[in-house]
Design an enzyme around this catalytic site. Sequence first.
Site, mmCIF file in Angstrom:
data_model
loop_
_atom_site.group_PDB
_atom_site.id
_atom_site.type_symbol
_atom_site.label_atom_id
_atom_site.label_comp_id
_atom_site.label_asym_id
_atom_site.label_seq_id
_atom_site.Cartn_x
_atom_site.Cartn_y
_atom_site.Cartn_z
ATOM 1 N N LEU A 173 -5.410 6.038 0.925
ATOM 2 C CA LEU A 173 -5.824 7.270 0.234
ATOM 3 C C LEU A 173 -5.364 7.295 -1.214
ATOM 4 O O LEU A 173 -6.001 7.888 -2.066
ATOM 5 C CB LEU A 173 -5.248 8.492 0.952
ATOM 6 C CG LEU A 173 -5.846 8.813 2.321
ATOM 7 C CD1 LEU A 173 -5.036 9.904 3.015
ATOM 8 C CD2 LEU A 173 -7.294 9.244 2.178
ATOM 9 N N GLY A 174 -4.237 6.708 -1.465
ATOM 10 C CA GLY A 174 -3.744 6.734 -2.836
ATOM 11 C C GLY A 174 -2.387 6.080 -2.925
ATOM 12 O O GLY A 174 -1.724 5.828 -1.916
ATOM 13 N N GLY B 192 1.245 6.140 -5.342
ATOM 14 C CA GLY B 192 2.010 6.801 -6.373
ATOM 15 C C GLY B 192 3.226 5.982 -6.707
ATOM 16 O O GLY B 192 3.379 4.852 -6.225
ATOM 17 N N ALA B 193 4.083 6.573 -7.511
ATOM 18 C CA ALA B 193 5.293 5.874 -7.923
ATOM 19 C C ALA B 193 6.187 5.608 -6.718
ATOM 20 O O ALA B 193 6.917 4.621 -6.670
ATOM 21 C CB ALA B 193 6.030 6.711 -8.958
ATOM 22 N N THR C 60 2.738 4.398 -0.810
ATOM 23 C CA THR C 60 1.297 4.343 -0.566
ATOM 24 C C THR C 60 0.974 5.354 0.523
ATOM 25 O O THR C 60 1.719 5.497 1.485
ATOM 26 C CB THR C 60 0.906 2.927 -0.095
ATOM 27 O OG1 THR C 60 1.322 2.009 -1.108
ATOM 28 C CG2 THR C 60 -0.591 2.795 0.105
ATOM 29 N N VAL C 61 -0.147 6.051 0.337
ATOM 30 C CA VAL C 61 -0.562 7.030 1.340
ATOM 31 C C VAL C 61 -1.804 6.485 2.042
ATOM 32 O O VAL C 61 -2.781 6.123 1.389
ATOM 33 C CB VAL C 61 -0.849 8.403 0.698
ATOM 34 C CG1 VAL C 61 -1.230 9.409 1.769
ATOM 35 C CG2 VAL C 61 0.370 8.903 -0.082
ATOM 36 N N LYS D 47 2.470 8.633 4.547
ATOM 37 C CA LYS D 47 3.052 8.104 3.312
ATOM 38 C C LYS D 47 4.108 7.073 3.680
ATOM 39 O O LYS D 47 5.018 7.358 4.455
ATOM 40 C CB LYS D 47 3.669 9.252 2.511
ATOM 41 C CG LYS D 47 4.146 8.853 1.124
ATOM 42 C CD LYS D 47 4.291 10.091 0.267
ATOM 43 C CE LYS D 47 4.923 9.833 -1.059
ATOM 44 N NZ LYS D 47 4.935 11.031 -1.901
ATOM 45 N N ASP E 169 6.400 19.815 -10.322
ATOM 46 C CA ASP E 169 5.398 18.766 -10.564
ATOM 47 C C ASP E 169 3.992 19.298 -10.361
ATOM 48 O O ASP E 169 3.116 18.600 -9.852
ATOM 49 C CB ASP E 169 5.661 17.560 -9.660
ATOM 50 C CG ASP E 169 5.087 16.263 -10.248
ATOM 51 O OD1 ASP E 169 4.695 16.273 -11.443
ATOM 52 O OD2 ASP E 169 5.021 15.255 -9.525
HETATM 53 N N1 LIG Z 1 -2.390 14.629 2.645
HETATM 54 C C1 LIG Z 1 -3.152 13.876 1.863
HETATM 55 N N2 LIG Z 1 -4.486 13.814 2.064
HETATM 56 C C2 LIG Z 1 -5.276 13.059 1.266
HETATM 57 N N3 LIG Z 1 -4.816 12.314 0.246
HETATM 58 C C3 LIG Z 1 -3.493 12.330 0.009
HETATM 59 C C4 LIG Z 1 -2.594 13.106 0.801
HETATM 60 N N4 LIG Z 1 -1.343 12.945 0.324
HETATM 61 C C5 LIG Z 1 -1.452 12.111 -0.721
HETATM 62 N N5 LIG Z 1 -2.738 11.725 -0.911
HETATM 63 C C6 LIG Z 1 -3.242 10.816 -1.944
HETATM 64 O O1 LIG Z 1 -2.261 9.847 -2.234
HETATM 65 C C7 LIG Z 1 -1.872 9.920 -3.613
HETATM 66 C C8 LIG Z 1 -0.393 9.612 -3.744
HETATM 67 O O2 LIG Z 1 0.352 10.565 -2.998
HETATM 68 P P1 LIG Z 1 1.689 11.200 -3.550
HETATM 69 O O3 LIG Z 1 1.373 11.895 -4.847
HETATM 70 O O4 LIG Z 1 2.313 11.999 -2.482
HETATM 71 O O5 LIG Z 1 2.534 9.886 -3.800
HETATM 72 P P2 LIG Z 1 3.719 9.663 -4.826
HETATM 73 O O6 LIG Z 1 4.161 8.245 -4.657
HETATM 74 O O7 LIG Z 1 4.771 10.700 -4.598
HETATM 75 O O8 LIG Z 1 2.963 9.895 -6.194
HETATM 76 P P3 LIG Z 1 3.546 10.264 -7.624
HETATM 77 O O9 LIG Z 1 3.577 8.977 -8.383
HETATM 78 O O10 LIG Z 1 2.527 11.218 -8.192
HETATM 79 O O11 LIG Z 1 4.870 10.875 -7.375
HETATM 80 C C9 LIG Z 1 -2.264 11.327 -4.042
HETATM 81 O O12 LIG Z 1 -2.549 11.392 -5.414
HETATM 82 C C10 LIG Z 1 -3.518 11.571 -3.208
HETATM 83 O O13 LIG Z 1 -4.644 11.015 -3.854
#
Ligand SMILES: Nc1ncnc2c1ncn2[C@@H]1O[C@H](COP(=O)(O)OP(=O)(O)OP(=O)(O)O)[C@@H](O)[C@H]1O
Length: 412
Positions: free
Chosen positions: A20-21, A23-24, A27-28, A47, A143
């Site tokens: 799904l995505g 981030g730093a 991976t989600v 996540k 944030d």
């Molecule tokens: N519950 C969810 N449903 C759908 N997509 C999600 C969900 N949670 C996260 N994502 C996707 O995954 C991406 C990364 O998630 P998240 O922001 O929690 O990770 P992070 O590593 O904390 O990112 P950041 O670098 O912004 O801190 C999000 O931008 C979103 O696109």
Amino acid sequence: MDIPISSSLTLNNLRVIKVLGKGAMGTVFLVHDMFHDPSALSPFALKAVEKSNFSSNAIHRRARWETTVLSRLQHPFLPTLLGFTENSDFLCYAVPYCPGGDLNVLRYSQSDHVFSPTAIRFYIAEIVLALEHLHSLGIAYRDLKPENVLVQQSGHVTLTDFDLSTSLTPKKNLEFYSDPENDNLQPPPPPAQPQTFKFRQFAKFILPNKTKYISNTATITRNGLRKVKSARVSPVSRRNRSSFYERSNSFVGTEEYVAPEIVRGEGHEFSVDWWALGILCYEMLYGTTPFKGKNRKETFRRILMAEPEFIGKKNDLADLIGKLLEKDPTRRLGYRRGASEIKEHEFFQGMRWDLLTEVVRPPFLPLRDVTEEVKKGGINITEYFQKLKAPPSPLWSPSHDEWTNNVSLTEF
Ligand SMILES: Nc1ncnc2c1ncn2[C@@H]1O[C@H](COP(=O)(O)OP(=O)(O)OP(=O)(O)O)[C@@H](O)[C@H]1O
């Protein structure tokens, strides 16, 4: 169909539908439980935070803090922790899946890349309620940005990404919490009760595909979509802390969204979220943030010095934005009485706050389902992680916990 999920995840049962995505922090994935939900009627988001990223300890603290925060949330516009597990290499936690993408993606799908005032009113109202709940728990979100506002299947919002949040109220109210800026780390308590997944019928995804990094702070997707990354500056030591009312001196957030008091390095509190709400309203209305400069230095200078520019006749929304973007936090709307002050603003006149969750026709509804993706098959998440490690030794057996410390999650 409701499927109970226990607080402890069994990774071997999980099948990855897609990424799904990223981030730093991690991976989600979109996953489903092959044992409880073989047809993937109720997929959920998982996540995975790689422990080899824990080198500085900061990611470790923030990941644990995020699970701790998630485990306390019980609100329709905030995620709940559906499950949690960890082994020597990964820390994984599950939250409900939001198939509608985020507000940044949604904004880019609008004509002129801006939302109508009606849509802004709906989304901002829900975000106000989510922030109100967080603040009532003593958590400053820190944030808020469109990328962190996800759209649920129902069209209502969910805030995501709590690793930059912090506790600001007396510790006695937060006995289960371990603030990432403190040393006292605790594992998250299990969710209060078994959560259930509702049957979800999807119609359309609005998620971007692969992203290409262009700088430390922004990414451009295939569609030319700009995605702001959090500007994470190492926390500085805390100052000005009173025993009753804590203030955080960490410098965190996304540069275009950080409040002047954060730029100045002064202590900050819940009103940084009301500032960010003002920036978010502005971006939803005009398609750009109000203080964006050529580089970080200029953005920060403008945050401190410049006034937001409004186009056309000043209306209630512009007035609300102006009051949220008050540089002096003590004069900012929301500083004295929190969310109540914002709810009372003229822009929200007539809003039935108690009935927001009942709105059945939100501005946008996710359209497509994941059936096709599920049909293509997926990969067992344990196998997925194992594929990422160095070539397996001849002695390897699937029953062993064989993850190495050097795996890195990539898209498959
Ligand atoms: N519950 C969810 N449903 C759908 N997509 C999600 C969900 N949670 C996260 N994502 C996707 O995954 C991406 C990364 O998630 P998240 O922001 O929690 O990770 P992070 O590593 O904390 O990112 P950041 O670098 O912004 O801190 C999000 O931008 C979103 O696109």
